[in-house]
Design an enzyme around this catalytic site. Structure first.
Site, short mmCIF file in Angstrom:
data_model
loop_
_atom_site.label_atom_id
_atom_site.label_comp_id
_atom_site.label_asym_id
_atom_site.label_seq_id
_atom_site.Cartn_x
_atom_site.Cartn_y
_atom_site.Cartn_z
N ASN A 142 -6.03 6.21 16.39
CA ASN A 142 -7.35 6.26 16.87
C ASN A 142 -8.16 7.58 17.06
O ASN A 142 -9.37 7.81 16.91
CB ASN A 142 -7.05 5.97 18.60
CG ASN A 142 -7.24 4.42 18.74
OD1 ASN A 142 -6.95 3.81 17.61
ND2 ASN A 142 -7.26 3.95 20.00
N GLU A 143 -7.19 8.77 17.10
CA GLU A 143 -7.73 10.09 17.15
C GLU A 143 -8.44 10.51 15.90
O GLU A 143 -9.31 11.31 15.73
CB GLU A 143 -6.39 11.12 17.40
CG GLU A 143 -5.72 11.07 18.62
CD GLU A 143 -5.18 9.84 19.10
OE1 GLU A 143 -4.63 9.19 18.17
OE2 GLU A 143 -5.06 9.44 20.51
N GLU A 183 -9.75 -1.72 4.67
CA GLU A 183 -8.61 -2.05 5.55
C GLU A 183 -9.09 -1.96 7.01
O GLU A 183 -8.77 -2.92 7.69
CB GLU A 183 -7.66 -0.95 5.14
CG GLU A 183 -6.53 -1.24 6.19
CD GLU A 183 -5.32 -0.07 6.17
OE1 GLU A 183 -5.33 0.97 5.00
OE2 GLU A 183 -4.14 -0.13 6.69
N GLN A 233 0.77 -1.22 0.05
CA GLN A 233 0.02 0.18 0.01
C GLN A 233 0.92 1.23 -0.04
O GLN A 233 1.49 1.41 0.88
CB GLN A 233 -0.77 -0.13 1.14
CG GLN A 233 -1.79 1.14 1.39
CD GLN A 233 -2.77 1.11 2.55
OE1 GLN A 233 -2.25 0.50 3.75
NE2 GLN A 233 -3.85 1.49 2.71
N GLY A 234 0.85 1.92 -1.11
CA GLY A 234 1.49 3.13 -1.03
C GLY A 234 0.84 4.50 -0.86
O GLY A 234 0.46 5.11 -1.63
N TYR A 235 0.48 4.71 0.43
CA TYR A 235 -0.12 5.71 0.86
C TYR A 235 0.48 6.75 1.63
O TYR A 235 0.82 7.77 1.11
CB TYR A 235 -1.32 5.28 1.69
CG TYR A 235 -2.75 4.81 1.06
CD1 TYR A 235 -2.67 4.17 0.03
CD2 TYR A 235 -4.00 4.93 2.00
CE1 TYR A 235 -3.66 3.81 -0.77
CE2 TYR A 235 -4.93 4.68 1.29
CZ TYR A 235 -5.01 3.99 -0.19
OH TYR A 235 -6.18 3.57 -0.82
N SER A 236 0.93 6.33 2.82
CA SER A 236 1.57 7.34 3.76
C SER A 236 2.83 7.82 2.99
O SER A 236 3.54 7.33 2.27
CB SER A 236 1.96 6.85 5.19
OG SER A 236 0.74 6.40 5.99
N SER A 258 3.85 -1.60 4.60
CA SER A 258 3.88 -3.02 4.95
C SER A 258 4.17 -3.99 3.77
O SER A 258 3.46 -4.09 2.84
CB SER A 258 2.62 -3.70 5.66
OG SER A 258 2.22 -2.37 6.57
#
Lengths: 374, 395
Positions: B379-380, B244, B126-129, B161
């Site tokens: 979580n936030e 996800e 996954q190329g996200y962040s 990951s």
């Protein structure tokens, strides 16, 4: 075993809610909590007669509607939401379950129809409402048909026609019937923090009582479980009301030029509360489904009551805090639920007591008997 | 006998006949990676299941799936659980990218990618962040230039990951630098085996390296691997996040997962906790923490079950997945805290013979569990989503 409400049950909820929405407004609650009786006789009669709720869980052979813990839970959840003030919990739920579990057949036939129809109001007199393991220390049958002792907190005893008294005997915990007005019986109403649930001190001095059955340890625990399941439903209904009204308030109250619900600190508190509510609700409904089917884990009622206690109090604290100053004024309605949350939190055992009780049951089930009573 | 009972009978018989011993009980699950050699039984199991489309049982048959209904899928998993069979194949293709492509891909893209995923022929990452785009994912800067029949990609991704084993990466890239931040993003598919892609594993506090940095220097993605419309990839990217989170929250009705235990005292964790809890020296306060955790965990499973039943009516994961992600990850993390606390000084092991394998495992899990309340959206951020989408609170 059912895992979701049926369509009929949802319709039943709507019928109950429609009645209470009109008959148990915040204005009604304020009026009743200030009165000494604490309930509206006309509304109670309607609730017993037209709507037929007093005998919801009482079998048809005893004049009831023949439903079970699930429908009873639905009724209680709505009563908790609208903060219904009346003898339903003391008479139908507490006394009703004690009689169903412990009374002999002939006494069930003699007493339950009057409770189911609302012709008589009963209450259950236990000398301890904190822990089932401690019941029976203060109320004793001194002779065959004579009971003495003190129950410091009894719900709705001041309006009860019949007192169903659990008193210890050398042969175990006996179930006794005491009529209001009996010689040696004294009922003293107490001012309580939560004025929506009327409490009295009941003292018995050599009172003549008919023994109508027995509450063995397992029957006492069963009764305790059933009452806790109902109470937990009542509590989650109240918590849901507090949550919804508080959420609404944060959307309309403007400070710093914007609705306070737009501030992240409040958003997160509301999101947390939503989760607590949803997960507690799952546990509470599960308890009723299990009790109805006589299936499932032995600790479902304790789990339900423990989660209801924590969740209702958290909803109540948030309800006051998020309203700011107005939240702790007498004029605003939040304190009515806030106080009910507190009285319910500890009534029939605190969250801690129920967690410990649950743990003991798990250990017993997995063969690690600690030798302690649940 | 109902159709479903017939299906159950047949499935049971087939599973008993075809499930190799080496995939029963806890252990490695096939990831589809072409860069990893799996044990014989694991490979065999994946292939046998793939032949029936049961690596992705709920996907349509034309894309290599089993074409099963939600009920049949549930029966299949129940029967697999019954014999202790592990899932035949789990990766980001089966759980996240596949369901998203089913919804947004063209027929050609589905044929090209889903059939390979179903056969266990490719692992995805996954190329996200990015270093500068974490919770604020839409501020991503990785640039893709339109070069006619391909995109030229430059930038850096992080927390990818399994990138070291992946064959493909689904990637959010910026294709319009002038548009508002949510509007200039596209969703493209990048092959990992090319000169322009460099992967570096990141060492974590637990000593493991499940996450990587992925550097894209003149990396190439084919034009036909643009999913959806150019500059409108944010919608697709968000949808994938729901898949996800529903996986992380254990919500997805059609994702293989460990035996659903309902409320039961046989939670697998009990075995770990039991010996410590029965130790009479444990303080009542700690005992209360344990039981409180068990209770919340049971309520979580009950709510999952209820949501699963509602999902059976065809509802797919939506914003409520954030509720499960937030509560579930907190629960998982709390558990590790309690386990280590119960162990006292025995929970301080990293290596060495004074500590048992369980104790060292607990200490390492305590460290690695710090990730669960961060990945897939902190979580936030989940609480923000719940406040906005579920509770309707204003911005």
């Amino acid at each position: 075993m059912q895992t979701m409400y049926t369509e009929e049950q949802e319709q039943f909820r709507e019928v109950v809610a429609r009645f209470l929405r009109v008959k148990s407004t915040a204005g009604d609650v304020r009026q009743l909590m200030a009165s000494s009786e604490g309930y509206d006789v006309a509304v109670w009669r309607q609730l017993c007669g037209e709507v037929g709720l007093a005998g919801t869980h009482i079998p048809e052979e005893y004049g009831g509607a023949g439903f079970g813990p699930v429908e009873l839970g639905i009724v209680s959840e709505e009563m908790g939401r609208y903060l219904y003030c009346g003898p339903f919990f003391a008479s139908s739920v507490m006394a009703g379950y004690a009689l169903l579990n412990g009374a002999t057949e002939s006494y069930k036939s003699a007493i339950l129809p009057d409770i189911a129809s609302g012709a008589k109001i009963a209450t259950l007199v236990l000398d301890n409402l904190n822990n089932p393991g401690e019941v029976g220390a203060a109320l004793k049958a001194t002779k065959e048909h004579v009971v003495s002792g003190i129950a410091s907190i009894v719900v709705d005893a001041h309006i009860a026609d019949l007192l169903i008294v659990a008193a210890s005997t050398p042969d175990g915990l006996g179930l006794y019937l005491v009529n209001a007005g009996s010689e040696g019986l004294s009922i003293t109403p107490q001012e309580a923090l939560d004025p929506t649930r009327k409490l009295s001190r009941v003292s018995l001095s050599e009172v003549r009582a008919e023994r109508i059955g027995w509450l063995t340890e397992s029957l006492l625990n069963q009764t305790w479980d059933q009452i806790c399941s109902v109470l937990a439903h009542e509590m989650i209904g109240g918590a849901q009301h507090l949550f919804e009204s508080t959420l609404e308030y944060t959307k309309v109250r403007v400070q710093f030029g914007r609705p306070i619900g737009s501030f992240q600190a409040l958003k997160h508190r509301c999101a947390d509360l939503l989760m607590e509510l949803e997960f507690a609700k799952a546990a509470i409904h599960h308890a009723a489904f299990c009790l109805a089917a006589s299936e499932g884990e032995p600790y479902v009622a304790s789990m339900a009551k423990a989660m209801a206690s924590d969740t209702y109090m958290e909803a109540a604290r948030a309800g006051v805090q998020l309203r700011g100053g107005i939240g702790f004024t007498w004029e605003e309605d939040t304190h009515l639920w806030y106080k009910r949350a507190k009285s319910s939190e500890v009534f029939m055992g605190s969250a801690h007591m129920h967690r410990e009780r649950m743990m003991t049951m798990i250990e017993r089930a997995s063969g690690h008997d600690t030798g302690e009573q649940p | 006998m109902s159709d479903l009972s017939v299906f159950r009978e047949e499935t049971r018989a087939w599973l008993i006949e075809n499930c190799p011993e080496g995939v029963k009980g806890p252990g490695v699950v096939h990831s589809g990676s072409t860069k990893v050699t799996f044990e014989k039984d694991i490979q065999l199991w994946m292939e046998r299941m793939a032949d029936r489309g049961w690596t992705v049982p709920a996907w349509p048959k034309e894309y290599g799936g089993g074409g099963l209904t939600v009920e049949q899928t549930r029966v299949l998993f129940e029967e697999m659980n019954e014999i202790g069979a592990r899932p035949p194949l789990i990766n980001m293709g089966t759980r996240m990218f596949g369901p998203t492509l089913l919804e947004f891909g063209t027929e050609e893209q589905k044929q090209r990618h889903l059939t390979v995923i179903a056969k266990g022929g490719a692992a995805w990452c996954q190329g996200y962040s990015e270093p500068g785009a974490g919770s604020d994912l839409a501020s991503l800067r990785c640039r893709a230039e339109d070069k006619g029949d391909y995109f030229l990609i430059n930038g850096q991704k992080i927390w990818t990951s399994g990138a070291q084993y992946a064959d493909w990466m689904f990637c959010l890239v910026r294709t319009d630098f002038d548009a508002a931040k949510h509007s200039g993003i596209s969703f493209v598919l990048v092959p990992m085996d090319q000169e322009g892609v460099t992967v570096k594993p990141i060492s974590l506090i637990s000593g493991n390296s499940p996450f990587c940095e992925t550097f894209l220097d003149d990396a190439i993605a084919e034009k036909r691997d643009l999913v959806g419309t150019m500059n409108e990839g944010w919608t697709i990217g968000k949808r994938l996040l729901q898949h996800e989170r529903s996986g992380q929250g254990g919500l997805s009705p059609t994702a293989a997962r460990p035996k659903p235990v309902g409320v039961t005292i046989d939670l697998e964790v009990d075995d770990v906790l039991k010996d410590y809890v029965n130790d009479s020296t444990i303080s009542p306060a700690l005992r209360d923490e344990v039981i409180d955790w068990k209770m919340r965990s049971a309520a979580f499973r009950l709510t999952q079950k209820r949501a699963g039943e509602q999902a059976r009516d065809g509802k797919t994961p939506a914003d409520t997945t954030s509720v499960f992600k937030l509560y579930g990850s907190t629960l998982a993390q709390d558990r590790q805290e309690i386990v280590v606390r119960l162990m006292g000084t025995q929970g301080l092991g990293w290596e060495g013979d004074t500590f048992s394998t369980d104790e060292i495992g607990a200490a390492r899990s305590w460290l690695s569990s710090k990730a669960v309340t961060i990945y897939g959206g902190t979580n936030e951020v989940q609480a923000n989503i719940i406040a906005k989408r579920v509770l309707g609170l204003p911005d």
